[in-house]
Design a protein around this motif. Sequence first.
Motif: not given
Length: 127
Positions: A31-32, A98-99, A104-106, A114-116
């Motif tokens: 989903k990301r 990974a976002a 979304t591609d924002y 990015y979070e991960v």
Amino acid sequence: QPQLVESGGGLVQTGGSLRLSCLASGFEFSKRLAGWFRRAPGKDREFVAAIGWSGDYTYYADSMKGRFTVSRVNANMSVYLQMNNLKPDDTALYFCAAARRKYTDYGRSDPSEYEVWGQGTQVTVSS
């Protein structure tokens, strides 16, 4: 725990190719947005490429267009970076990420979106 693990780096001669892989686990990877960044010695982290959550859209830094191809297989929780015609300037530690937002591609080229993050895989291109 959310995790990304890169593989496929190595030593290659100028003009050679490498295919990097990144395996996700512990979160909803499909989903990301997924991205690739790199950090060369003495330089800041740099955006390389990204691919939307569905795989329909891809994005590249200008210097990588035509040489690098990003792809993903969500069923395998994986994202890939095919790198062709490598140059010594491509020598760097390559990270996948990974976002933080879903669907979304924002902010695809912005590391703060990015979070991960993975630990990185080293790519060295000899002249």
